[in-house]
Scaffold this active site. Structure first.
Site, mmCIF file in Angstrom:
data_model
loop_
_atom_site.group_PDB
_atom_site.id
_atom_site.type_symbol
_atom_site.label_atom_id
_atom_site.label_comp_id
_atom_site.label_asym_id
_atom_site.label_seq_id
_atom_site.Cartn_x
_atom_site.Cartn_y
_atom_site.Cartn_z
ATOM 1 N N HIS A 251 0.826 -1.207 0.000
ATOM 2 C CA HIS A 251 0.000 0.000 0.000
ATOM 3 C C HIS A 251 0.857 1.253 0.000
ATOM 4 O O HIS A 251 2.037 1.218 0.367
ATOM 5 C CB HIS A 251 -0.928 0.013 1.217
ATOM 6 C CG HIS A 251 -0.205 0.253 2.510
ATOM 7 N ND1 HIS A 251 0.365 -0.764 3.236
ATOM 8 C CD2 HIS A 251 0.067 1.398 3.187
ATOM 9 C CE1 HIS A 251 0.955 -0.254 4.305
ATOM 10 N NE2 HIS A 251 0.793 1.058 4.301
ATOM 11 N N HIS A 330 5.234 6.852 -1.338
ATOM 12 C CA HIS A 330 6.080 5.667 -1.489
ATOM 13 C C HIS A 330 5.306 4.415 -1.116
ATOM 14 O O HIS A 330 4.222 4.493 -0.528
ATOM 15 C CB HIS A 330 7.308 5.773 -0.563
ATOM 16 C CG HIS A 330 6.935 5.660 0.881
ATOM 17 N ND1 HIS A 330 6.422 6.725 1.603
ATOM 18 C CD2 HIS A 330 6.948 4.595 1.743
ATOM 19 C CE1 HIS A 330 6.148 6.326 2.837
ATOM 20 N NE2 HIS A 330 6.451 5.040 2.947
#
Length: 421
Positions: A251, A330
């Site tokens: 995720h 990120h």
């Protein structure tokens, strides 16, 4: 006598006819305006995920109707578990402990089945303690969670619900259930959760990067950054070094909410763009992979649409930093022992701050996916020759973020215990 279409009287019509007929009926109904019903890209993406839809709402608010529409939309690989089927009257759970035990056993049995991708739980789900039990089960079986509340105009109107609910609950009975449903239940964090296929593709790319980097002559000269003390070592296994890896799907976090306790969490959750994007599919672009002595991750380049979901206060290491919005975006691929996943974003900001200061590092060679740069202090960046695109669903992570025993397997063996990071 109603002579309209029915499945029984028109058995010669293909199943897809009824699917199209029922789905087209949702377009004009305000109470069915959810991305997972209206947006075909989202529908296709959810077919690649394991998703637990948890319906919440007062009796008579339209949960069961909504649950049936979801099941009808996704059909194959979908199961609905309804509290009504267990003769559970909405209210305090204590009087129905045996019924809930059977419900949970059946829900867990569906979670274990490989042929089921989408589970729909139809209940009031007005108690935090009950929701936490469900979130733990979702963690255990690596299901992403989508909380769904009906959008009917009468969903919180006890006078109207008194007439609509099948349990003949009084307005006073309904008012007792209402406090737990008036406020949004906020997650530990919001973010984009990759499909299983995209997660596996990115994990594999990350693993190849670690293997190639570990064998690169330039990296071998800098091993002291990764090995404590004066221990002599000619090479190291970076895949093992970054052994603390996210379980299940990967995720990209947008906002850490701490269930509403984090600064700005309530304001973030109330944004119109978030409400419209919740449960919607997105395509994320990955431009680089990076390694530091603490973490390894993938840099995400957000589109203008995705930046609308990005908080304005997370791209700074110090108040004087002036990095572009979205710099911290990120995906954590792994952490060294005793390092928390939050460090991955901080490491990326350090790298980008160094780049902005004019030091992009030294190009030391080519790996299979692009150019490798040494940034000093054990930091390495692989700039991808071709960006990777991954599919993801925007939702929340509602669990505790602690190690849980996990069920199911993947290539390489079963995961016995994982930390959600």
């Amino acid at each position: 006598m109603n002579r309209g279409f029915s499945r029984k009287s028109h058995t010669f019509l293909p199943k897809i006819f009824f699917r199209k007929m029922s789905s087209s009926g949702t377009k004009d109904k305000p109470e069915l305006q959810f991305p997972f019903l209206q947006d075909e890209d989202t529908v296709a993406t959810l077919q690649e995920c394991k998703t637990l839809f948890i319906l919440r709402g007062l009796p008579g608010s339209g949960k069961s109707t909504l649950a049936r529409v979801i099941v009808d939309k996704y059909r194959d690989g979908t199961k609905m578990v309804s509290a009504d089927a267990y003769k559970i009257t909405p209210g305090a759970r204590g009087a129905f402990s045996e019924e809930y035990k059977r419900l949970d056993e059946d829900l867990a049995a569906y979670c274990r089945r490989r042929d089921i991708r989408i589970l729909v739980l139809d209940d009031t789900n007005h108690e935090r303690e009950r929701l936490e039990q469900l979130f733990e089960m979702a963690d255990q079986y690596q299901y992403q969670v989508v909380l769904v509340e009906p959008k009917t105009a009468w969903r919180l109107g006890c006078a109207q619900l008194k007439e609509k609910n099948q349990w003949q609950l009084s307005a006073d009975d309904l008012k007792k259930l209402k406090p737990g449903l008036e406020k949004d239940f906020l997650p530990l964090y919001f973010g984009w959760f990759l499909t299983k296929k995209s997660s596996e593709t990115l994990r594999k790319a990350g693993q190849v990067f670690l293997e190639e980097l570990g064998n690169h002559k330039a990296f071998k000269k800098e091993l002291r950054q990764f090995i404590p003390g004066d221990e002599p070592r000619e090479k190291m296994d970076l895949v093992t070094y970054f052994g603390k890896r996210p379980p299940g799907v990967l995720h990209c976090t947008t906002k850490f909410c701490d269930y509403g306790k984090a600064p700005g969490a309530e304001e973030y959750a109330q944004q119109d763009v978030l409400k419209k994007s919740y449960s919607k599919a997105f395509t994320l672009t990955i431009s680089a992979l990076f390694v530091t002595p603490k973490t390894t991750g993938a840099r995400v380049e957000l589109s203008e649409q995705q930046l609308q979901l990005w908080p304005s206060d997370v791209d700074k290491l110090s108040p004087t930093d002036n990095l572009p919005r979205g710099s911290r975006a990120h995906i954590t691929l792994g952490c060294a022992a005793d390092v928390e996943a939050v460090q991955t974003g901080l490491d990326l900001l350090e790298i980008l701050r160094q780049e902005k200061g004019g030091s992009r590092g030294e190009e030391v060679g080519e790996l299979s996916r692009g150019k490798l740069y040494s940034l000093g202090n054990g930091r390495w960046m692989l700039t991808l020759a071709k960006n990777m695109e991954v599919r993801a669903i925007f939702t929340g992570y509602y669990g505790k973020g602690k190690p849980v025993p996990t069920q199911g397997s993947r290539k390489g063996g079963a995961l016995q215990s994982c930390t959600i990071i």
